[in-house]
Every structure is written in structure tokens, then in C-alpha cells.
Motif scaffolding. Structure first.
Motif, PDB file in Angstrom:
ATOM      1  N   PRO A   1     -29.014 -13.802  19.551  1.00  0.00           N
ATOM      2  CA  PRO A   1     -29.109 -13.111  20.891  1.00  0.00           C
ATOM      3  C   PRO A   1     -29.525 -11.494  20.769  1.00  0.00           C
ATOM      4  O   PRO A   1     -30.221 -11.110  21.503  1.00  0.00           O
ATOM      5  CB  PRO A   1     -27.559 -13.168  21.710  1.00  0.00           C
ATOM      6  CG  PRO A   1     -26.617 -13.735  20.560  1.00  0.00           C
ATOM      7  CD  PRO A   1     -27.641 -14.436  19.365  1.00  0.00           C
ATOM      8  N   LEU A   2     -28.613 -10.712  19.806  1.00  0.00           N
ATOM      9  CA  LEU A   2     -29.065  -9.601  19.852  1.00  0.00           C
ATOM     10  C   LEU A   2     -30.398  -9.177  19.112  1.00  0.00           C
ATOM     11  O   LEU A   2     -31.270  -8.415  19.598  1.00  0.00           O
ATOM     12  CB  LEU A   2     -27.995  -8.625  19.002  1.00  0.00           C
ATOM     13  CG  LEU A   2     -26.460  -8.641  19.614  1.00  0.00           C
ATOM     14  CD1 LEU A   2     -25.429  -7.966  18.562  1.00  0.00           C
ATOM     15  CD2 LEU A   2     -26.589  -7.935  20.833  1.00  0.00           C
ATOM     16  N   LYS A   3     -30.457  -9.903  18.037  1.00  0.00           N
ATOM     17  CA  LYS A   3     -31.864  -9.616  17.522  1.00  0.00           C
ATOM     18  C   LYS A   3     -33.366 -10.080  18.347  1.00  0.00           C
ATOM     19  O   LYS A   3     -34.232  -9.364  18.381  1.00  0.00           O
ATOM     20  CB  LYS A   3     -32.112 -10.354  16.022  1.00  0.00           C
ATOM     21  CG  LYS A   3     -33.445 -10.174  15.273  1.00  0.00           C
ATOM     22  CD  LYS A   3     -33.236 -11.017  14.245  1.00  0.00           C
ATOM     23  CE  LYS A   3     -34.560 -10.870  13.259  1.00  0.00           C
ATOM     24  NZ  LYS A   3     -36.026 -10.789  14.127  1.00  0.00           N
ATOM     25  N   THR A   4     -32.820 -11.074  18.883  1.00  0.00           N
ATOM     26  CA  THR A   4     -33.931 -11.670  19.749  1.00  0.00           C
ATOM     27  C   THR A   4     -34.216 -10.786  20.781  1.00  0.00           C
ATOM     28  O   THR A   4     -35.506 -10.623  21.425  1.00  0.00           O
ATOM     29  CB  THR A   4     -33.727 -13.163  20.347  1.00  0.00           C
ATOM     30  OG1 THR A   4     -33.458 -14.189  19.213  1.00  0.00           O
ATOM     31  CG2 THR A   4     -34.718 -13.861  21.396  1.00  0.00           C
ATOM     32  N   PHE A   5     -33.083 -10.146  21.523  1.00  0.00           N
ATOM     33  CA  PHE A   5     -33.357  -9.474  22.553  1.00  0.00           C
ATOM     34  C   PHE A   5     -34.034  -8.069  22.249  1.00  0.00           C
ATOM     35  O   PHE A   5     -35.087  -7.568  22.871  1.00  0.00           O
ATOM     36  CB  PHE A   5     -32.033  -9.035  23.154  1.00  0.00           C
ATOM     37  CG  PHE A   5     -31.982  -8.174  24.461  1.00  0.00           C
ATOM     38  CD1 PHE A   5     -32.552  -8.667  25.840  1.00  0.00           C
ATOM     39  CD2 PHE A   5     -31.780  -6.761  24.282  1.00  0.00           C
ATOM     40  CE1 PHE A   5     -32.557  -7.701  26.694  1.00  0.00           C
ATOM     41  CE2 PHE A   5     -31.741  -5.983  25.509  1.00  0.00           C
ATOM     42  CZ  PHE A   5     -32.376  -6.456  26.529  1.00  0.00           C
ATOM     43  N   ARG A   6     -33.629  -7.868  20.897  1.00  0.00           N
ATOM     44  CA  ARG A   6     -34.329  -6.392  20.471  1.00  0.00           C
ATOM     45  C   ARG A   6     -35.850  -6.682  20.366  1.00  0.00           C
ATOM     46  O   ARG A   6     -36.716  -5.751  20.750  1.00  0.00           O
ATOM     47  CB  ARG A   6     -33.752  -5.958  19.135  1.00  0.00           C
ATOM     48  CG  ARG A   6     -34.057  -4.678  18.534  1.00  0.00           C
ATOM     49  CD  ARG A   6     -34.029  -4.523  17.091  1.00  0.00           C
ATOM     50  NE  ARG A   6     -34.630  -5.905  16.291  1.00  0.00           N
ATOM     51  CZ  ARG A   6     -34.502  -5.835  15.128  1.00  0.00           C
ATOM     52  NH1 ARG A   6     -33.800  -5.128  14.449  1.00  0.00           N
ATOM     53  NH2 ARG A   6     -35.098  -6.800  14.280  1.00  0.00           N
ATOM     54  N   ASP A   7     -36.129  -7.662  19.633  1.00  0.00           N
ATOM     55  CA  ASP A   7     -37.584  -7.867  19.268  1.00  0.00           C
ATOM     56  C   ASP A   7     -38.348  -7.937  20.536  1.00  0.00           C
ATOM     57  O   ASP A   7     -39.559  -7.703  20.616  1.00  0.00           O
ATOM     58  CB  ASP A   7     -37.667  -9.307  18.291  1.00  0.00           C
ATOM     59  CG  ASP A   7     -36.858  -8.982  16.880  1.00  0.00           C
ATOM     60  OD1 ASP A   7     -36.641  -8.078  16.642  1.00  0.00           O
ATOM     61  OD2 ASP A   7     -36.966 -10.163  16.375  1.00  0.00           O
ATOM     62  N   TYR A   8     -37.592  -8.850  21.531  1.00  0.00           N
ATOM     63  CA  TYR A   8     -38.373  -8.908  22.869  1.00  0.00           C
ATOM     64  C   TYR A   8     -38.720  -7.794  23.370  1.00  0.00           C
ATOM     65  O   TYR A   8     -39.989  -7.507  24.060  1.00  0.00           O
ATOM     66  CB  TYR A   8     -37.520  -9.853  23.641  1.00  0.00           C
ATOM     67  CG  TYR A   8     -38.019 -10.286  25.095  1.00  0.00           C
ATOM     68  CD1 TYR A   8     -39.260 -11.085  25.281  1.00  0.00           C
ATOM     69  CD2 TYR A   8     -37.438  -9.505  26.217  1.00  0.00           C
ATOM     70  CE1 TYR A   8     -39.570 -11.292  26.784  1.00  0.00           C
ATOM     71  CE2 TYR A   8     -38.063  -9.827  27.549  1.00  0.00           C
ATOM     72  CZ  TYR A   8     -39.018 -10.603  27.724  1.00  0.00           C
ATOM     73  OH  TYR A   8     -39.510 -10.745  28.977  1.00  0.00           O
ATOM     74  N   CYS A   9     -37.910  -6.929  23.388  1.00  0.00           N
ATOM     75  CA  CYS A   9     -37.805  -5.446  24.174  1.00  0.00           C
ATOM     76  C   CYS A   9     -39.243  -4.685  23.514  1.00  0.00           C
ATOM     77  O   CYS A   9     -39.805  -4.261  24.125  1.00  0.00           O
ATOM     78  CB  CYS A   9     -36.510  -4.715  24.284  1.00  0.00           C
ATOM     79  SG  CYS A   9     -35.466  -5.503  25.089  1.00  0.00           S
ATOM     80  N   ILE A  10     -38.994  -4.788  22.168  1.00  0.00           N
ATOM     81  CA  ILE A  10     -40.029  -3.983  21.478  1.00  0.00           C
ATOM     82  C   ILE A  10     -41.498  -4.531  21.636  1.00  0.00           C
ATOM     83  O   ILE A  10     -42.548  -3.900  21.986  1.00  0.00           O
ATOM     84  CB  ILE A  10     -39.658  -3.991  19.839  1.00  0.00           C
ATOM     85  CG1 ILE A  10     -38.578  -3.389  19.468  1.00  0.00           C
ATOM     86  CG2 ILE A  10     -40.865  -3.488  19.185  1.00  0.00           C
ATOM     87  CD1 ILE A  10     -37.927  -3.320  18.108  1.00  0.00           C
ATOM     88  N   SER A  11     -41.666  -5.928  21.822  1.00  0.00           N
ATOM     89  CA  SER A  11     -42.699  -6.806  22.115  1.00  0.00           C
ATOM     90  C   SER A  11     -43.349  -6.396  23.388  1.00  0.00           C
ATOM     91  O   SER A  11     -44.631  -6.201  23.657  1.00  0.00           O
ATOM     92  CB  SER A  11     -42.654  -8.041  21.940  1.00  0.00           C
ATOM     93  OG  SER A  11     -42.364  -8.533  20.689  1.00  0.00           O
ATOM     94  N   ILE A  12     -42.450  -6.048  24.423  1.00  0.00           N
ATOM     95  CA  ILE A  12     -42.768  -5.654  26.077  1.00  0.00           C
ATOM     96  C   ILE A  12     -43.460  -4.147  25.914  1.00  0.00           C
ATOM     97  O   ILE A  12     -44.230  -4.166  26.439  1.00  0.00           O
ATOM     98  CB  ILE A  12     -41.538  -5.662  26.726  1.00  0.00           C
ATOM     99  CG1 ILE A  12     -41.166  -7.119  27.082  1.00  0.00           C
ATOM    100  CG2 ILE A  12     -41.749  -5.102  27.992  1.00  0.00           C
ATOM    101  CD1 ILE A  12     -42.276  -8.116  27.842  1.00  0.00           C
ATOM    102  N   TYR A  13     -42.871  -3.419  25.087  1.00  0.00           N
ATOM    103  CA  TYR A  13     -43.330  -2.067  24.854  1.00  0.00           C
ATOM    104  C   TYR A  13     -44.690  -2.256  24.232  1.00  0.00           C
ATOM    105  O   TYR A  13     -45.686  -1.328  24.966  1.00  0.00           O
ATOM    106  CB  TYR A  13     -42.389  -1.143  24.043  1.00  0.00           C
ATOM    107  CG  TYR A  13     -43.068   0.200  23.767  1.00  0.00           C
ATOM    108  CD1 TYR A  13     -43.111   0.937  24.691  1.00  0.00           C
ATOM    109  CD2 TYR A  13     -44.020   0.177  22.676  1.00  0.00           C
ATOM    110  CE1 TYR A  13     -43.797   2.555  24.381  1.00  0.00           C
ATOM    111  CE2 TYR A  13     -44.511   1.465  22.405  1.00  0.00           C
ATOM    112  CZ  TYR A  13     -44.404   2.519  23.274  1.00  0.00           C
ATOM    113  OH  TYR A  13     -45.000   3.826  23.107  1.00  0.00           O
ATOM    114  N   PHE A  14     -44.900  -2.860  23.339  1.00  0.00           N
ATOM    115  CA  PHE A  14     -46.279  -3.129  22.731  1.00  0.00           C
ATOM    116  C   PHE A  14     -47.066  -3.573  23.580  1.00  0.00           C
ATOM    117  O   PHE A  14     -48.460  -3.394  23.710  1.00  0.00           O
ATOM    118  CB  PHE A  14     -46.370  -3.790  21.172  1.00  0.00           C
ATOM    119  CG  PHE A  14     -45.723  -2.909  20.339  1.00  0.00           C
ATOM    120  CD1 PHE A  14     -46.415  -1.503  19.860  1.00  0.00           C
ATOM    121  CD2 PHE A  14     -44.806  -3.288  19.270  1.00  0.00           C
ATOM    122  CE1 PHE A  14     -45.870  -0.787  19.030  1.00  0.00           C
ATOM    123  CE2 PHE A  14     -44.456  -2.357  18.199  1.00  0.00           C
ATOM    124  CZ  PHE A  14     -44.934  -1.326  17.986  1.00  0.00           C
TER     125      PHE A  14
END
Length: 399
Positions: free
Chosen positions: A94-107
Motif C-alpha cells: 500500500p505505501l509504496k504503491t501509493f507513493r509510486d502512483y502519486c509520482i506517476s500522476i505528477y509526471f
């Protein structure tokens, strides 16, 4: 060909010139690209070749790496629209997936959403996770280049990445064989090998192919980490000095073992024989190699399984005609044929290094033939234009 969007974890990097060279070569062929960078390495922004880069670079702000939920407030609509992908993976990590998802949204907010782009990650760590999410958000595909550490310390993740990506490029036959064995050859057609090419025109210098000095100058350019085996080089230098040889060894690199090596140098009175330098520019590396009589990299397999692929600096030394002493680890024998284009010694064996150095000192014919054969081998097999042509063909056939 589609625009290529590179995802790179750390950029720029003096130990990953091959990524910059790849992008510059693609730009020279008219292939458009963007670069998404997770960690901006400000200390290396002075790399001269960066001035030739035309691609737009998007650096992830540091605050978003450590506090990714802030991106929700920056891009709430895009965040919510893309939640379908997040829901499928959030239960696993959950934590890693959420972080990666947020970063991907930024890009994703920095890119125009269209299917005429292709995502390509270098290294199968965080960069490939971001590439996978971005490909899903944009309903397109992604590919990955795997190198060494991401293969040999990352086995649990590789199967999923290889099955999911559209194609995979790796830089040695040894890597390709390892990946095929790992996946029981199920994805053999996906896995391609392209060596890191070298721009021969930047490495043409006149250098004597024989020893003509009473002081033997040895070079080693490597990260100061376990897999490089540098402790065995230091042990060999200590033995050579005690045997009466006048040795000057220049080691260029940084890493977590630096203090241990400094301690060894001091304890064994090697301050006059070993010069330990931080990372240097490519031009300075060339100068150090040209001033050296031989290049030594005693690579080993680290305790965690990490190992070299085919270190680029071996190729750089070879094309300059500097005889290389290394080990049979990983893909090094793909470039160094023992006693023909270099010398291969047993790994973790300082005495073997000592004997190889003395052999090059005492056998002028061997020294000269290795120097000439090494130059010919690199020029015939690793010229960057040829390697780039092959890499572009792989992209064209898979996009």
C-alpha cells in the motif's frame, strides 16, 4: 517512431554515461524524447555533454518524493480519474504503491496524454515501477533496459517486469542468458542484447604500446563498492611495493567502502603509491587512462549476488590501448580474451593480480599485442553508431 519518454531514477550520473550517450545518439537520429527524473543530482550538472541535450527534462521536486500525497492537492482531477489502476495494486504494497502512483500522476501532468509516446525505464528498480503506471494511465506500452545490479539483486521482481513489459534490452550475453534461465525461456523473444557503444572518435589518441618508465602507473576507475573487488587491488599494490616495484596507482571513484580503503592505505604505508580520487569528468578519466601503463579492475560477485555486467571503463581503457587486467566474472570475458585482448585472473586473488602485473612488465611482446588487439576488438564490435542502429531497430520493431 513514437516519442520516447525515458524514466531515470538518478540523473545526471557520472557512472551512467551510457544513458546520456544513448539519448544523445537518438536525438542525433531525429528521435524525439522527454526525460523524467526521480532524483536530480545537482552535483553532476556540470557534465559537459549535458549541454548537447535537446530533450526536455522533468525533475520530480524533492518534496513529492518524500511527501507524495501533496500531489493530490496539485492534481486532484487527474488523481481521481486514474484511480482504477491504483485499486488493483494497493493491497499488495500500500505505501509504496501509493507513493509510486502519486509520482506517476505528477509526471503524467507534465506530458500530453496520447498514445504516440512510449515509456522506457533504465534499471528495473523504481524507474520501471513508474514506467508501468504511466503506461497504464496513458494506455500505451513501456520497455526497460536492465544492466547489472537491477538483475542480480532483484530476482523476485524480474519475472513480473519481464512478463509485463513490451520488450527488454540488456547489455551483455551473460545478462541475457541469466534472464532467460530465470524465466525458463518463456520470454526469449522479448529479451534483446545491445552492448553499450563507445564513440570511437572521442577516444582516438596516440599512446605508446610499451612500458617505458621505471615507475609503473596503474589506473582503476570504479565505484568503491564490494563487487569491484578493489581491496584485492590494494593488497596486490602492497605486495608489489614490498617486492621493490615502483608503483603509482590512481583509483577514481566514490562509495561506501572509501573509509575502509583509506584505512588500508594508511595502515600499509601506501600513501605514496596509491592516489584515491573522487569522481572525475570524462576528459579527466581519459587523461588518467592515457597516463597509465595498465588498467586493473578485479571484479567479484558480492555477498548479495551483485556483480558487474561489462564495465564501460574496461572498454574505454581498451580502445585507448591500455592493457586491462580483470577477472572472469559475468560478461567481462565477452570483451577480454585472456592473453589476447587483456589478462584475466582468478577473482579474490591478490597474488594473481601481482603475477599479471609482473608479466606485463616483463613481456614487452605480450604488452604490445594486448594493446593492439584490444583497440581492434572495440573498434570492430562496439562502435556507438553500430550499436545505436541495432537499438533503434529494436524500438522500431516493437512500437
Amino acid at each position: 517512431m513514437k516519442k520516447i519518454v525515458y524514466i531515470i531514477e538518478k540523473f545526471p550520473s557520472p557512472t551512467e554515461y551510457f544513458i546520456l550517450n544513448e539519448i544523445l545518439q537518438f536525438e542525433g537520429r531525429g528521435i524525439e524524447s522527454n526525460i523524467l527524473v526521480l532524483k536530480k543530482q545537482k552535483e553532476f550538472l556540470g557534465i559537459i555533454e549535458l549541454g548537447d541535450l535537446k530533450s526536455t527534462i522533468f525533475y520530480l521536486p524533492k518534496i513529492y518524493f518524500y511527501f507524495p500525497f501533496f500531489i493530490f492537492f496539485k492534481q486532484p482531477i487527474l488523481f481521481i480519474k486514474s484511480l482504477d489502476f491504483l485499486s488493483s495494486d494497493i493491497k499488495k504494497k500500500p505505501l509504496k504503491t501509493f507513493r509510486d502512483y502519486c509520482i506517476s500522476i505528477y509526471f503524467s501532468s507534465k506530458l500530453k496524454k496520447n498514445k504516440k509516446i512510449h515509456f522506457h525505464a533504465h534499471f528495473a528498480f523504481l524507474a520501471v515501477d513508474i514506467a508501468s503506471i504511466l503506461a497504464n494511465i496513458n494506455k500505451t506500452k513501456y520497455s526497460v533496459s536492465m544492466h547489472a545490479q537491477d538483475i542480480y539483486t532483484n530476482e523476485s521482481k524480474l519475472g513480473q517486469v519481464i512478463s509485463e513489459c513490451s520488450f527488454l534490452v540488456t547489455c551483455t550475453q551473460y545478462n541475457k542468458q541469466y534472464l532467460n534461465n530465470l524465466t525458463s525461456y518463456r520470454y526469449e523473444n522479448k529479451i534483446h542484447i545491445i552492448y553499450h557503444g563507445i564513440d570511437i572518435s572521442n577516444w582516438i589518441y596516440e599512446k605508446c604500446n610499451f612500458l617505458n618508465s621505471s615507475q609503473i602507473k596503474i589506473a582503476c576507475i570504479a565505484r568503491l563498492v564490494e563487487k569491484k573487488g578493489l581491496i584485492y587491488l590494494l593488497e596486490a599494490i602492497s605486495k608489489l611495493v614490498r617486492q621493490g616495484h615502483n608503483i603509482k596507482c590512481t583509483i577514481v571513484g566514490e562509495g561506501y567502502l572509501k573509509e575502509k580503503f583509506i584505512e588500508y592505505i594508511n595502515e600499509n604505508d601506501l600513501e605514496k603509491s596509491v592516489n584515491l580520487l573522487n569522481f572525475q569528468s570524462q576528459d579527466k578519466v581519459k587523461d588518467i587512462l592515457l597516463e597509465s601503463d595498465m588498467f586493473i579492475l578485479p571484479s567479484i560477485i558480492a555477498k548479495n549476488g551483485d556483480r558487474d555486467g561489462l564495465p564501460n571503463v574496461i572498454v574505454e581503457a581498451m580502445v585507448l590501448g591500455v592493457p586491462v587486467i580483470s577477472t572472469e566474472i559475468s560478461a567481462i570475458p565477452e570483451m577480454i580474451e585472456n592473453r589476447y585482448s587483456g589478462l584475466l585472473v582468478k577473482d579474490k586473488d591478490a597474488n594473481a593480480i601481482v603475477n599479471a602485473v609482473k608479466e606485463l612488465i616483463n613481456d614487452k611482446n605480450l604488452y604490445g599485442s594486448i594493446s593492439e588487439n584490444a583497440k581492434k576488438k572495440v573498434k570492430s564490435e562496439l562502435e556507438i553508431q553500430h550499436c545505436t542502429n541495432s537499438l533503434i531497430k529494436i524500438f522500431q520493431n516493437n512500437l
